[in-house]
Design an enzyme around this catalytic site. Structure first.
Site, PDB file in Angstrom:
ATOM      1  N   HIS A  19     -13.082   4.912   9.777  1.00  0.00           N
ATOM      2  CA  HIS A  19     -12.395   3.752   9.199  1.00  0.00           C
ATOM      3  C   HIS A  19     -13.060   3.323   7.887  1.00  0.00           C
ATOM      4  CE1 HIS A  19      -9.712   0.109  10.377  1.00  0.00           C
ATOM      5  NE2 HIS A  19      -9.644   0.367   9.079  1.00  0.00           N
ATOM      6  N   ILE A  20     -13.052   4.251   6.942  1.00  0.00           N
ATOM      7  CA  ILE A  20     -13.711   4.004   5.646  1.00  0.00           C
ATOM      8  C   ILE A  20     -12.762   4.139   4.460  1.00  0.00           C
ATOM      9  CG2 ILE A  20     -16.093   4.497   6.287  1.00  0.00           C
ATOM     10  CD1 ILE A  20     -13.713   7.150   4.893  1.00  0.00           C
TER      11      ILE A  20
ATOM     12  N   ASP B 204      -8.061   7.997   9.827  1.00  0.00           N
ATOM     13  CA  ASP B 204      -9.158   7.079   9.524  1.00  0.00           C
ATOM     14  C   ASP B 204      -9.201   5.942  10.532  1.00  0.00           C
ATOM     15  OD1 ASP B 204     -11.368   6.341   7.829  1.00  0.00           O
ATOM     16  OD2 ASP B 204     -10.155   4.665   7.118  1.00  0.00           O
TER      17      ASP B 204
ATOM     18  N   ARG C 140      -3.209   1.677  11.613  1.00  0.00           N
ATOM     19  CA  ARG C 140      -3.802   1.278  12.886  1.00  0.00           C
ATOM     20  C   ARG C 140      -3.610   2.406  13.888  1.00  0.00           C
ATOM     21  NH1 ARG C 140      -6.275  -1.676  10.393  1.00  0.00           N
ATOM     22  NH2 ARG C 140      -6.567  -3.931  10.560  1.00  0.00           N
TER      23      ARG C 140
ATOM     24  N   ILE D 239       0.831  -1.206   0.000  1.00  0.00           N
ATOM     25  CA  ILE D 239       0.000   0.000   0.000  1.00  0.00           C
ATOM     26  C   ILE D 239       0.862   1.251   0.000  1.00  0.00           C
ATOM     27  CG2 ILE D 239      -1.679   1.335   1.322  1.00  0.00           C
ATOM     28  CD1 ILE D 239      -2.944  -1.299   2.187  1.00  0.00           C
TER      29      ILE D 239
ATOM     30  N   ASP E  26      11.352   2.802   6.016  1.00  0.00           N
ATOM     31  CA  ASP E  26      11.012   1.413   6.267  1.00  0.00           C
ATOM     32  C   ASP E  26      12.265   0.755   6.834  1.00  0.00           C
ATOM     33  OD1 ASP E  26      10.525  -1.448   5.976  1.00  0.00           O
ATOM     34  OD2 ASP E  26       8.819  -0.886   4.726  1.00  0.00           O
TER      35      ASP E  26
ATOM     36  N   GLU F 259     -11.666   1.494  18.571  1.00  0.00           N
ATOM     37  CA  GLU F 259     -12.717   1.575  17.551  1.00  0.00           C
ATOM     38  C   GLU F 259     -13.823   0.579  17.824  1.00  0.00           C
ATOM     39  OE1 GLU F 259     -11.202   1.116  13.606  1.00  0.00           O
ATOM     40  OE2 GLU F 259      -9.541   2.497  13.897  1.00  0.00           O
TER      41      GLU F 259
END
Length: 325
Positions: free
Chosen positions: A291-292, A266, A242, A162, A181, A271
Site C-alpha cells: 500500500h505505497i 497495492d 481497496r 484519480i 463508471d 491490511e
C-alpha cells in the site's frame, strides 16, 4: 468549551512525527492541546477522547458506532487519506459530526504506479536480468514476445479524479483507454478520447484493468468469478483502490487456472496481513506491494496539511470541500 484551547486528538500508527500538523494547529490556536493514540485507543477514549474537539485519524483507524456515540464535544473527524470505510458515517451524521477525507492529493502518484505496473508487465527488467544466469541472451531470454504499449487497451473502473488522471497519462503513451463508471452512460466519449463502456464490454477486450472506485456496499467484490471469466487470458488486474473490491479467492483461482495472466495489487482485503502470510501473497503471478502507491514527499506533505486544515475548519464551524457526509 474553551475556544482558544481546543483538544485535537490524533489517532495514527503511520507517521514518525507530527511537526507539520503541530505547526498548523499551534499557528491557529497557540494554546491548543494535542493528544496522540494508537489504533488501540479504548483506554484513551475513556481518559480524554470523549471530550476531543476534533479527531484527526489515519484511514486504518477503526471509528465504529461505539466510539462515535461516546464523543461529547467533537466538531469533526478529519482523515489522513482518501478512504473512509472504517468510519461509521451514519452514526457521525446522526451526531452532526462532519467527516472529511483528502480528495485528489495523490493522483500523480497513483498514475505513476499504474503506468509502472503496465510497463513492468510488458518488460519485467528484473526477470530479464535473472535470465542471464541461466545462460540466456537475446531472443531466447524472452519466453513470450510482448506487444507494444501503444497496442494495449486499458479499462479504468471508476472515472473520478484519480481514474481520469490515470486515463490522461495512459493516453499520452498511446494506450487505448476505456472507462466504466455507473454514473456515466456507455457509448459516450469524452474530450480527451476515453470511451465509456459497460463493465462487461470493457472486461472482454481490455489487456489491463485498473480499479479506481470507492469501496461501498455496491462495489464490494465487484470483481469476482463472473468478471474473471469475462477477461482475456493475457489480462493483468491492477488495484490501487481497496482490497475488498476484488474477491481475492476468485482472483487466486483465476490466476492459477490461467483464466487471466496475473495481478498487481497495492491493496488487499486485510491490511496488513497478519504474520506477513496470506494466500494472496503466495501466488507467483500476483504481485502485492505494501500500500505505497500514493506515497511521495509531495503527496504526504499535502495529505498532512489538508487533513489538519480540514480539522481546523470543522472546529471553526466551516464545512470543508472534502466533507463526505
Amino acid at each position: 468549551m474553551n475556544k482558544n484551547r481546543p483538544l485535537f486528538w490524533i489517532i495514527d500508527e503511520e507517521w514518525s512525527d507530527y511537526k507539520l500538523e503541530e505547526q498548523i494547529i499551534y499557528d491557529e490556536f497557540p494554546t491548543a492541546e494535542i493528544k496522540y493514540s494508537s489504533y488501540n485507543y479504548v483506554n484513551d477514549l475513556k481518559s480524554f477522547g470523549e471530550n476531543a474537539s476534533v479527531i484527526i485519524a489515519q484511514v486504518y483507524a477503526d471509528l465504529p458506532k461505539k466510539t462515535i456515540s461516546n464523543l461529547n464535544k467533537c466538531r469533526g473527524i478529519a482523515l489522513f487519506g482518501g478512504g473512509y470505510d472504517r468510519v461509521d458515517i451514519v452514526e457521525a451524521s446522526k451526531k452532526e459530526i462532519p467527516v472529511t477525507n483528502v480528495k485528489n492529493y495523490c493522483k500523480e502518484d497513483i498514475a505513476e504506479y499504474v503506468i509502472n505496473a503496465i510497463l513492468f508487465s510488458a518488460k519485467p527488467l528484473n526477470e530479464f536480468s535473472k535470465s542471464i544466469f541461466s545462460g540466456k541472451w537475446g531472443f531466447p531470454s524472452i519466453s513470450e514476445l510482448p506487444h507494444r504499449i501503444n497496442k494495449q487497451i486499458l479499462l479504468i473502473i471508476g472515472y473520478g479524479r484519480i481514474g481520469s488522471y490515470v486515463a490522461e497519462k495512459a493516453l499520452n503513451m498511446g494506450i487505448k483507454v476505456l472507462a466504466y463508471d455507473p454514473k456515466i452512460e456507455p457509448d459516450n466519449r469524452n474530450s480527451i478520447g476515453v470511451d465509456f463502456v459497460s463493465l462487461k464490454e470493457g472486461l472482454q477486450i481490455a489487456d489491463f484493468v485498473s480499479i479506481h472506485c470507492n469501496l461501498v456496499k455496491e462495489t464490494e467484490h465487484l470483481i469476482s468469478k463472473t468478471e474473471f471469466c469475462l477477461m482475456k487470458k493475457n489480462c493483468i488486474l491492477i488495484n490501487t483502490a481497496r482490497g475488498k473490491i476484488v474477491n481475492e479467492q476468485n482472483l487466486i483461482e483465476a490466476v492459477k487456472s490461467k483464466k487471466i495472466r496475473g495481478a498487481i495489487l497495492d491493496v488487499i482485503a486485510n491490511e496488513p496481513p497478519l504474520g506477513q502470510t496470506a494466500p494472496i501473497l503466495e501466488e507467483k503471478n500476483i504481485i502485492v506491494t505494501p500500500h505505497i502507491s500514493y506515497l511521495s514527499v509531495e503527496s504526504i506533505a499535502e495529505l498532512k496539511r489538508r487533513a489538519t486544515k480540514n480539522a481546523i475548519d470543522m472546529y471553526n464551524g466551516k464545512i470543508p470541500d472534502d466533507v463526505v457526509n
